[in-house]
Design a protein around this motif. Structure first.
Motif, mmCIF file in Angstrom:
data_model
loop_
_atom_site.group_PDB
_atom_site.id
_atom_site.type_symbol
_atom_site.label_atom_id
_atom_site.label_comp_id
_atom_site.label_asym_id
_atom_site.label_seq_id
_atom_site.Cartn_x
_atom_site.Cartn_y
_atom_site.Cartn_z
ATOM 1 N N ASN A 138 0.871 -1.178 0.000
ATOM 2 C CA ASN A 138 0.000 0.000 0.000
ATOM 3 C C ASN A 138 0.910 1.230 0.000
ATOM 4 N N PRO A 139 1.419 1.626 -1.175
ATOM 5 C CA PRO A 139 2.512 2.606 -1.240
ATOM 6 C C PRO A 139 2.114 3.989 -0.751
ATOM 7 N N LYS A 140 3.104 4.677 -0.182
ATOM 8 C CA LYS A 140 2.941 6.042 0.301
ATOM 9 C C LYS A 140 3.670 6.997 -0.635
ATOM 10 N N ILE A 141 3.105 8.180 -0.821
ATOM 11 C CA ILE A 141 3.731 9.210 -1.650
ATOM 12 C C ILE A 141 4.962 9.749 -0.922
ATOM 13 N N VAL A 142 6.102 9.773 -1.610
ATOM 14 C CA VAL A 142 7.333 10.327 -1.043
ATOM 15 C C VAL A 142 7.580 11.722 -1.600
ATOM 16 N N LYS A 143 7.575 11.857 -2.915
ATOM 17 C CA LYS A 143 7.817 13.146 -3.553
ATOM 18 C C LYS A 143 7.319 13.083 -4.998
ATOM 19 N N ALA A 144 6.928 14.243 -5.534
ATOM 20 C CA ALA A 144 6.518 14.328 -6.931
ATOM 21 C C ALA A 144 7.092 15.598 -7.547
ATOM 22 N N PHE A 145 7.415 15.510 -8.845
ATOM 23 C CA PHE A 145 7.992 16.626 -9.596
ATOM 24 C C PHE A 145 7.167 16.871 -10.856
ATOM 25 N N ARG A 146 7.205 18.114 -11.295
ATOM 26 C CA ARG A 146 6.645 18.473 -12.600
ATOM 27 C C ARG A 146 7.644 19.380 -13.305
ATOM 28 N N ALA A 147 7.783 19.187 -14.625
ATOM 29 C CA ALA A 147 8.694 20.009 -15.425
ATOM 30 C C ALA A 147 7.893 20.777 -16.480
ATOM 31 N N ASP A 148 8.235 22.062 -16.649
ATOM 32 C CA ASP A 148 7.580 22.917 -17.644
ATOM 33 C C ASP A 148 8.628 23.801 -18.303
ATOM 34 N N TYR A 149 8.425 24.043 -19.599
ATOM 35 C CA TYR A 149 9.367 24.884 -20.343
ATOM 36 C C TYR A 149 8.687 26.181 -20.757
ATOM 37 N N ASP A 150 9.392 27.282 -20.570
ATOM 38 C CA ASP A 150 8.922 28.587 -21.030
ATOM 39 C C ASP A 150 9.665 28.893 -22.332
ATOM 40 N N PRO A 151 8.995 28.766 -23.492
ATOM 41 C CA PRO A 151 9.704 28.936 -24.772
ATOM 42 C C PRO A 151 10.087 30.382 -25.064
ATOM 43 N N VAL A 152 9.475 31.341 -24.382
ATOM 44 C CA VAL A 152 9.810 32.753 -24.592
ATOM 45 C C VAL A 152 11.080 33.105 -23.823
ATOM 46 N N LYS A 153 11.090 32.777 -22.534
ATOM 47 C CA LYS A 153 12.266 33.056 -21.712
ATOM 48 C C LYS A 153 13.344 31.980 -21.843
ATOM 49 N N ARG A 154 12.970 30.874 -22.488
ATOM 50 C CA ARG A 154 13.877 29.733 -22.655
ATOM 51 C C ARG A 154 14.387 29.249 -21.298
ATOM 52 N N GLN A 155 13.427 28.975 -20.450
ATOM 53 C CA GLN A 155 13.729 28.509 -19.108
ATOM 54 C C GLN A 155 12.964 27.222 -18.807
ATOM 55 N N LEU A 156 13.621 26.353 -18.068
ATOM 56 C CA LEU A 156 13.007 25.119 -17.602
ATOM 57 C C LEU A 156 12.693 25.261 -16.118
ATOM 58 N N HIS A 157 11.449 24.983 -15.759
ATOM 59 C CA HIS A 157 11.030 25.017 -14.350
ATOM 60 C C HIS A 157 10.791 23.577 -13.890
ATOM 61 N N ILE A 158 11.451 23.192 -12.812
ATOM 62 C CA ILE A 158 11.210 21.893 -12.189
ATOM 63 C C ILE A 158 10.695 22.161 -10.781
ATOM 64 N N SER A 159 9.494 21.651 -10.490
ATOM 65 C CA SER A 159 8.822 21.987 -9.240
ATOM 66 C C SER A 159 8.400 20.739 -8.479
ATOM 67 N N HIS A 160 8.417 20.843 -7.160
ATOM 68 C CA HIS A 160 7.722 19.860 -6.341
ATOM 69 C C HIS A 160 6.225 20.117 -6.469
ATOM 70 N N ILE A 161 5.449 19.074 -6.601
ATOM 71 C CA ILE A 161 3.999 19.212 -6.548
ATOM 72 C C ILE A 161 3.487 18.343 -5.411
ATOM 73 N N PHE A 162 2.344 18.727 -4.865
ATOM 74 C CA PHE A 162 1.888 18.120 -3.624
ATOM 75 C C PHE A 162 0.453 17.619 -3.755
ATOM 76 N N PRO A 163 0.147 16.537 -3.055
ATOM 77 C CA PRO A 163 -1.229 16.048 -3.062
ATOM 78 C C PRO A 163 -2.145 16.974 -2.276
ATOM 79 N N ASP A 164 -3.439 16.791 -2.480
ATOM 80 C CA ASP A 164 -4.424 17.561 -1.742
ATOM 81 C C ASP A 164 -4.291 17.277 -0.248
ATOM 82 N N ALA A 165 -4.277 18.320 0.543
ATOM 83 C CA ALA A 165 -4.038 18.157 1.978
ATOM 84 C C ALA A 165 -5.161 17.403 2.665
#
Length: 488
Positions: free
Chosen positions: A195-222
């Motif tokens: 019965n696995p438990k959530i440890v960590k989650a990531f999401r990656a997004d690219y901004d093609p105008v600023k040419r930047q990569l954002h890598i973020s922690h995302i969280f489950p509903d509290a």
């Protein structure tokens, strides 16, 4: 006393089976594992003893456990039984087992049929299937082997991802399993419990105008403790990038996160980002992003961090000289290898022993693949003397698998095993390399066993169903280091 016809038949069958068992002994069809004693092929295949291979059929909708030493299928499971309409089992990873014939656990991801080879599928397929991750169990302890679903991890966590899955090794052994997906650009780390438990989650997004990569922690509903990304929720694009099409996303923010691979000796993991040709190195003690490797030839060793704010790391990615597909560490952890494809078609070799990943440097490139062949999957051996790579090519070209010397980073052997080559994985004793080809999901398909020392093809086994992935069940956590966790 009179007996019915049914009673007579049942009694006759019982007597016949008892007699057959006396003649066949341990080779009885009732045995959980067949003993091929005195069969013509027995002496040849016994050298592959203790190698059980998991093979998910991408378009057949099932997974099978294959005993290489007989060879025979020990058990198989059709995911349609779980109620999935046109299931596509995608990638797979196995937990270690001291006796795989008795039992082992494994993980399976699934994606909708609209995802892979989208141009080759009929339109009727595209609205079927689902994203899923499952913990599975093979049980060979009785007289009838079977495979069962232990946990629908997508439902348990609220996040369903459909591409690579890999199990932690080294400092992360017996703790974590990672899932990734290139349509949602997310990574999920959970515990390996039933019965696995959530440890960590990531999401990656690219901004093609600023040419930047954002890598973020995302969280489950509290309140629920779960995410809201079950099934197709969270998709950026209608389909995962097909092989060789990493530069054509439907959504410009998409980067096609492919996998999370684990360092075998240091507390790090790597998030593979296909479209931008980079790999984010994560410290698994803190789950912070500590570096972004830039794998192309001619690019800096890493892209600079421009901002870290809250739970988001922002990197400057001014240009993409080439996308990549797969990447991973060799068994010793001394090197990190990244398969650049489409524009460069080479393999970047980083020295990855420093405890500060910002100091990892590209030391070599494996080259000579031309424009036709795309470096794809990687396989390891226990002593790290060699690494194996599959070179994929568009049909009607076959592609091939090659062996690379890790001292010189030169190709020392190669084999045209069959059309649409995919993963390669080592036998538990390190003597053989297994690889699969899928015939572009409709033609020739099979599993090939290569001798690591002699470079000869030892055997070829028919495997119907278009196997896009496979894994040899490891014997131990140490053996996991050359399984499908450090490299994909």
């Amino acid at each position: 006393m009179s007996i019915s016809r049914r009673q007579f038949i049942q009694g006759s069958l019982a007597a016949g089976m008892a007699g057959a068992a006396g003649v066949l002994g341990s080779g009885s069809a009732l045995a959980a594992r067949h003993d091929p004693l005195n069969e013509a092929q027995a002496d040849f295949f016994k050298k592959f003893d203790r190698n059980v291979v998991l093979l998910p059929s991408k378009y057949g909708g099932y997974v099978q456990a294959l005993d290489l030493a007989v060879p025979e299928t020990l058990a198989w499971y059709n995911y349609g039984l779980a109620g999935v309409n046109m299931p596509i089992p995608h990638h797979i990873a196995a937990m270690p087992s001291a006796d795989p014939y008795k039992g082992f656990d494994f993980y399976q991801t699934m994606q909708p049929p609209g995802t892979p080879y989208v141009n080759e599928n009929s339109p009727e397929w595209r609205d079927r299937g689902d994203f899923k991750m499952s913990k599975m169990r093979y049980d060979g302890s009785g007289k009838q082997n079977h495979i069962e679903v232990v946990n629908d991890i997508g439902v348990t966590t609220g996040m369903s991802l459909g591409v690579h899955v890999s199990i932690g090794v080294g400092e992360n052994a017996n703790k974590y399993v990672a899932f990734a997906d290139g349509q949602k650009d997310m990574v999920l780390i959970t515990t390996i419990d039933d019965n696995p438990k959530i440890v960590k989650a990531f999401r990656a997004d690219y901004d093609p105008v600023k040419r930047q990569l954002h890598i973020s922690h995302i969280f489950p509903d509290a309140t629920t403790g779960k995410f809201d990304y079950v099934g197709r929720k969270g998709m950026k694009t209608t389909h995962e990038a097909m092989l060789g099409e990493e530069l054509m996303p439907a959504d410009p923010t998409a980067v096609f996160v492919d996998a999370f691979t684990w360092h075998p000796t240091l507390p790090f993991g790597a998030i593979l980002i296909r479209r931008l040709g980079c790999c984010a190195i994560v410290d698994t003690r803190t789950w912070e992003v500590v570096a972004l490797l830039s794998t192309a030839k001619g690019a800096p060793d890493n892209f600079p961090l421009t901002r870290q704010q809250g739970f988001t790391w922002t990197f400057s990615v001014p240009s993409v000289l080439t996308p990549l597909h797969e990447a991973g560490f060799i068994t010793s952890g001394e090197y990190f290898c990244a398969c650049n494809n489409v524009l460069q078609n080479n393999i970047a070799i980083y020295r990855s022993t420093d405890e500060n990943p910002l100091k990892w440097k590209k030391e070599a490139f494996v080259e000579g693949f031309g424009d036709k062949y795309l470096p794809l999957h990687m396989g390891n051996v226990p002593d790290s003397r060699f690494a194996y790579f599959t070179m994929w090519a568009r049909k009607p070209n076959n592609g091939y698998i090659c062996k690379v010397d890790t001292k010189t980073w030169k190709v020392t052997a190669k084999w045209d095993t069959g059309p649409d080559p995919h993963t390669c994985d080592c036998s538990v004793d390190g003597k053989y390399m297994t690889t699969v080809y899928s015939g572009n999901q409709g033609g020739q398909s099979g599993l090939v066993i290569l001798n690591v020392e002699t470079d000869k093809i030892e055997a070829r086994i028919a495997v119907p169903g278009g196997m896009h992935d496979h894994v040899v069940v490891p014997e131990s956590w140490e053996g996991m280091k050359f399984s499908r966790s450090t490299s994909v």
